[in-house]
Scaffold this motif. Structure first.
Motif, PDB file in Angstrom:
ATOM      1  N   ALA A 565       0.818  -1.216   0.000  1.00 52.08           N
ATOM      2  CA  ALA A 565       0.000   0.000   0.000  1.00 52.08           C
ATOM      3  C   ALA A 565       0.847   1.259   0.000  1.00 52.08           C
ATOM      4  N   SER A 566       1.992   1.235   0.690  1.00 49.86           N
ATOM      5  CA  SER A 566       2.839   2.426   0.739  1.00 49.86           C
ATOM      6  C   SER A 566       3.366   2.791  -0.642  1.00 49.86           C
ATOM      7  N   ALA A 567       3.710   1.776  -1.449  1.00 48.66           N
ATOM      8  CA  ALA A 567       4.182   2.032  -2.807  1.00 48.66           C
ATOM      9  C   ALA A 567       3.052   2.573  -3.675  1.00 48.66           C
ATOM     10  N   CYS A 594      10.337  -5.171   8.793  1.00 51.39           N
ATOM     11  CA  CYS A 594      11.333  -6.103   8.250  1.00 51.39           C
ATOM     12  C   CYS A 594      10.890  -6.671   6.904  1.00 51.39           C
ATOM     13  N   HIS A 595       9.618  -7.064   6.804  1.00 48.71           N
ATOM     14  CA  HIS A 595       9.141  -7.725   5.595  1.00 48.71           C
ATOM     15  C   HIS A 595       8.971  -6.757   4.427  1.00 48.71           C
ATOM     16  N   GLY A 602      11.553  -2.046   0.277  1.00 56.71           N
ATOM     17  CA  GLY A 602      10.559  -0.988   0.179  1.00 56.71           C
ATOM     18  C   GLY A 602      10.883   0.155   1.129  1.00 56.71           C
ATOM     19  N   PHE A 603      12.084   0.695   1.017  1.00 55.41           N
ATOM     20  CA  PHE A 603      12.543   1.736   1.945  1.00 55.41           C
ATOM     21  C   PHE A 603      12.008   3.122   1.586  1.00 55.41           C
ATOM     22  N   ASP A 604      11.993   3.449   0.306  1.00 55.07           N
ATOM     23  CA  ASP A 604      11.764   4.837  -0.097  1.00 55.07           C
ATOM     24  C   ASP A 604      10.306   5.263  -0.192  1.00 55.07           C
ATOM     25  N   PRO A 605       9.384   4.439  -0.721  1.00 59.92           N
ATOM     26  CA  PRO A 605       8.004   4.923  -0.875  1.00 59.92           C
ATOM     27  C   PRO A 605       7.375   5.505   0.388  1.00 59.92           C
TER      28      PRO A 605
END
Length: 732
Positions: A565-567, A594-595, A602-605
Motif C-alpha cells: 500500500a505504501s508504494a 522487516c518484511h 521498500g525503503f523509499d516509498p
C-alpha cells in the motif's frame, strides 16, 4: 630507483638456494611436500564432510559466481556498517593474494618452466617489477593486520567479540567460547610474522650481497627491504652477519609459510576458500523465500546434522566469527537466548565432531542437533528467533542463518515441541483460516462502518484486488487503518475489491513458525481463490502477506503483480491522483517493517510519501536495512514475552523516543503497529508521541472529514458481509 635497460638488467634475479648445502635443499622440499600433503588431506576431510550432508541441486552457478567475484573484489559486504574494518580486510586480502600469486610465480619458474623447458622468466625487468609489487603487497598485508590487532585489543568492539553464549549458563561446559579468541590471535600473529620475517629476510639478503652491484645497485626496487638493510647497516651489521641472518630468517620465514599452508583446512584460515563457496552458492532470496518442504518425505526439517544440506555445512564453515549477526540480532540485544553466530558455531562444532571421522555415527542421538547437550541447539534458542533476517542481511560471507533456524523449527513442530500459544494459533488457522480464531463471517466486519460498499472481488471484476490480511481485518486498532485505506481508494476513484469471507491468512508467519504443511495448504487455497477472480493487480497493507505472495506463491503457481500500500500511495501522490487539502506540520520518524524494508527493499516509498504531505522526516539510528525488528516476526506476536524479559518493542520505542520533538512514530505494517503501540504504552511514551500508519496521515492530509470517534465505533463487530453474501449458520 636506478635507471635500467634491457641489456643491463636481464641477468638480475635472485638465487633461492644460494650457499645451501644439498641436504638443506632436500629438507626444504620434503617439508614443503609434507605441508602440501597435509593441506590436501584437510581439504579431503572437508569435502567428505560436505558430501555427507543432504544433496542440494546447484543452479545458475555462472551468475552466482560472477556475483561472488564482484563482492569479493569490492569487499562491499565486509565494508557494510564497518568501513574501516572493511578497508583493512581488503588490504589484508589483496596483500595476501598478491603474495600468494608471487610465491606461485616463483614456484612456476624455479620448479617447472626452468628445469623442464629451459624457460627462465624470473629475471631482468620482470624480476624488478615483481620485487616492487611484492614489497607493496607485504606492506598492505602487515598494515591491515596491525589495524585488526588494534581493533581487537584497543577498540575491542562489544558485543561482537563477546564469546559468552546467551543460550547457556555459566555452569555449562560450552558456555564460554573465549578459546576462539586464541585462534583469532594465532591467525593474525602467524600472518604478520610471515610478513615481517619476509622483510627481515629481504633486508639481510641485501646486506649480505651489498658488495654485489647486480644486487645492491637495484635495491630500491625492493624499497622496504632496502630500508631494513640500511637500518641493519646503520647498527653495524657486516655482510658476513647479514649472510648468517639471511640463512636463519630464510628457514624461519619458509617454515612458517609452509605451516600456514598446511593448517589452512583445520583452522580459521579455511575461510579463505569456504567463503568463496558460501558466497557463490548464496540464495538471492534466503529469508524472503524459505526452502520448499517435501510433504511426501518421512519427516520435515533439520533434526540431525546429516539433514543439513552440503551447502549449509559449507555455510557454517565459512563463518569468520566477525559478530555482525550477533550484534544485529534483536533477540540477542534484548536478552533472549539466541545468537545467530552461536547457532552457526554450534552446527560447525557438531559437524566437525560427527562428520569428519572415517565413519558417520549410527546412533541418532549423536547426530541430533536440537537438545540440551553440548554442540546442540536448544529449542528456546530457536523459538527466540523473529525471522527478521537482520543476521542474514548483514553477514559478509553469505551465511543463511534464518533458513537453517526455520528448518530446525519445522522439526520441532513435527514433534509437537512448541509453545501452547503457537499450538492454539495453528489450530485457529487450520479451523477458521485466520490466526486470531475469529469466524469467517467477521473477517469483513470492519467494512460495516464505511458509507459505501466495497466490491466483492470473488464475484465481480476489479482493477485492484486488496488482500487485507488477518490483523488488518480483525485487530481493532488496525481496522481503523483498513477503513482509512478504503476511504482513500474510494475517494480517488480506484476500482478495488476484497475477497470478504473467502480470504484466508496468506501464511507467511505460519511458514516461519515451522508449520510447512499448513502453509502449503494456505498458499494453494488462496491461489485457487485468486485464480477464480478477475483483477489486474494485488495490493496489501500487510508486508507479511506482501512478502509471501510476492516471493513464495510463485513456487506454487501463483504469479501476480503485487505492491504494498505504501508504494501504491506514493505512486498516486507522485501522479497527483490523491487530492491533498492540508500540510501536516509533524516531526515524523519511520519504523521500517522487516518484511517491507529488509526483505523487499521498500525503503523509499513510505518516506517519500510522508514528506510529500509536508511532514519533517527524522531517521532513527537503526533504519532501512539496519532497522530494528518490532518483535512480532517469526510467529512471536503469538507468544507472550516473559514478564521480567526486556521487550524488543520497548527497545525500539525508546529509540524513537530519543528524537527531540517527535510527534509521530510512523509504521506501515499491522503487526508493527500492534507491537509499537503496546510498547509506547508500557515504555511510558503515551504523552510524548503517537504511533500512526502512513495511511492515516494521508487521510488526514486529504481532510475527508471523518470523525475519529465515529470511525472507532463498529470496527470490531458486525457481520460486514458482502453485498451478495448468503447467510451462514451462527458461529460456534
Amino acid at each position: 630507483m636506478t635507471s635500467t635497460t634491457n641489456s643491463d638488467t636481464e641477468a638480475i634475479t635472485r638465487i633461492l638456494f644460494r650457499d645451501f648445502a644439498p641436504w638443506q635443499t632436500i629438507t626444504f622440499y620434503i617439508v614443503a611436500i609434507a605441508a602440501i600433503a597435509v593441506f590436501f588431506f584437510g581439504c579431503f576431510l572437508l569435502i567428505r564432510k560436505y558430501r555427507r550432508g543432504a544433496p542440494l541441486e546447484a543452479t545458475g552457478v555462472g551468475a552466482r559466481l560472477w556475483a561472488m567475484v564482484k563482492d569479493v573484489a569490492t569487499h562491499r559486504p565486509v565494508k557494510r556498517r564497518a568501513e574501516k574494518t572493511g578497508r583493512s580486510h581488503a588490504s589484508i586480502f589483496y596483500g595476501f593474494l598478491l603474495l600468494f600469486i608471487g610465491t606461485s610465480t616463483i614456484t612456476l619458474n624455479y620448479d617447472i618452466t626452468r628445469p623442464l623447458f629451459g624457460i627462465n622468466f624470473w629475471q631482468g625487468d620482470f624480476y624488478l617489477w615483481f620485487s616492487l609489487v611484492m614489497d607493496v603487497a607485504g606492506v598492505a598485508l602487515i598494515a591491515g593486520l596491525i589495524y585488526m590487532m588494534y581493533r581487537r585489543k584497543i577498540i575491542a568492539p562489544k558485543p561482537r567479540l563477546d564469546y559468552t553464549r546467551p543460550d547457556r549458563s555459566p555452569e555449562d561446559s560450552d558456555y564460554d567460547r573465549s578459546y576462539y579468541r586464541w585462534e583469532d590471535w594465532a591467525f593474525l600473529w602467524l600472518l604478520i610474522l610471515i610478513g615481517i620475517t619476509g622483510f627481515v629476510l629481504e633486508g639481510a639478503r641485501l646486506v649480505w650481497l651489498s658488495n654485489d652491484p647486480m644486487v645492491w645497485d637495484y635495491r630500491w626496487w625492493s624499497p622496504v627491504g632496502a630500508v631494513v638493510a640500511h637500518v641493519m647497516q646503520g647498527v653495524g651489521m657486516s655482510p658476513e652477519v647479514g649472510g648468517a641472518m639471511r640463512m636463519n630468517s630464510w628457514w624461519i620465514h619458509g617454515l612458517m609459510a609452509l605451516a600456514f599452508i598446511g593448517l589452512i583446512p583445520y583452522t580459521k584460515a579455511k575461510h579463505i576458500f569456504t567463503v568463496l563457496g558460501s558466497m557463490t552458492m548464496r540464495d538471492p532470496k534466503p529469508v524472503q523465500r524459505l526452502p520448499m518442504g517435501d510433504m511426501e518425505a518421512e519427516k520435515l526439517g533439520y533434526s540431525k546434522i546429516t539433514d543439513l544440506s552440503w551447502k549449509d555445512l559449507l555455510n557454517v564453515d565459512a563463518c569468520t566469527k566477525c559478530g555482525k549477526c550477533h550484534e544485529a540480532c534483536p533477540a540477542r540485544a534484548t536478552g533472549y537466548p539466541l545468537s545467530p553466530r552461536d547457532v552457526v558455531l554450534t552446527l560447525r562444532e557438531h559437524s566437525h565432531n560427527s562428520l569428519e571421522g572415517w565413519t558417520v555415527p549410527e546412533d541418532e542421538e549423536q547426530l541430533a542437533i536440537i537438545g540440551e547437550g553440548e554442540n546442540q541447539v536448544r529449542p528456546e534458542t530457536l523459538w527466540s528467533c523473529r525471522a527478521c533476517g537482520a543476521c542474514t542481511e548483514i553477514c559478509p560471507v553469505s551465511i543463511e542463518h534464518v533458513p537453517m533456524i526455520m528448518q530446525m523449527r519445522r522439526a520441532l513442530v513435527e514433534e509437537g515441541e512448541m509453545d501452547s500459544m503457537i499450538q492454539t494459533t495453528l489450530q485457529n488457522v487450520q479451523k477458521r483460516g485466520n490466526s486470531l480464531g475469529e469466524t469467517k463471517r467477521k473477517r469483513p466486519a470492519w467494512t460495516k462502518k464505511l458509507d459505501f460498499k466495497i466490491k466483492d472481488a470473488s464475484k465481480e471484476p476489479v482493477d485492484v484486488l486488496w488482500f487485507v490480511g488477518d490483523f488488518a481485518s480483525f485487530d481493532p486498532r488496525y481496522q481503523q487503518v483498513s477503513q482509512s485505506f478504503a476511504r482513500i481508494l474510494h475517494e480517488c476513484g480506484v476500482d478495488f475489491g476484497i475477497l470478504y469471507e473467502k480470504e484466508m491468512t496468506a501464511g507467511n508467519d505460519i511458514r516461519r513458525v515451522g508449520e510447512e504443511g499448513l502453509y502449503q495448504h494456505l498458499a494453494e487455497t488462496n491461489i485457487e481463490t485468486l485464480e477464480e477472480c478477475d483483477f489486474k493487480r494485488i495490493v496489501t497493507t500487510d508486508p507479511h502477506s506482501y512478502n509471501t505472495i510476492r516471493n513464495e506463491y510463485p513456487e506454487f503457481g501463483g504469479n501476480y503483480e503485487i505492491e504494498h500500500a505504501s508504494a501504491m500511495i506514493n505512486r498516486m501522490l507522485s501522479n497527483g491522483d490523491i487530492p491533498l487539502k492540508k500540510r501536516l506540520d509533524y516531526r515524523v520518524t519511520f519504523h521500517d517493517p522487516c518484511h517491507l524494508g529488509r526483505f523487499n527493499k521498500g525503503f523509499d516509498p513510505p518516506r517519500e510519501a510522508v514528506q510529500s504531505l509536508g511532514a519533517e522526516l527524522v531517521e532513527m539510528e537503526r533504519s532501512r536495512d539496519n532497522s530494528f525488528c518490532c518483535g512480532a516476526g517469526g510467529g512471536r506476536i503469538w507468544i507472550p514475552d516473559p514478564p521480567d524479559q526486556p521487550k524488543i518493542n520497548e527497545n525500539r520505542v525508546r529509540e524513537a523516543g530519543g528524537i527531540e520533538g517527535l510527534d509521530v512514530l510512523m509504521v506501515s505494517c499491522p503487526k508493527c503497529m500492534n507491537m509499537l503501540e503496546d510498547g509506547r504504552k508500557t515504555a511510558g511514551f503515551e504523552d510524548q508521541f503517537e504511533v500512526k500508519e502512513l495511511i492515516e496521515l494521508v487521510e488526514e492530509s486529504m481532510d475527508l472529514g471523518v470523525d475519529e470517534e465515529d470511525a472507532d465505533q463498529g470496527s470490531d463487530s458486525g457481520s460486514g458481509e458482502s453485498p451478495e453474501a448468503t447467510k451462514e449458520s451462527p458461529a460456534p
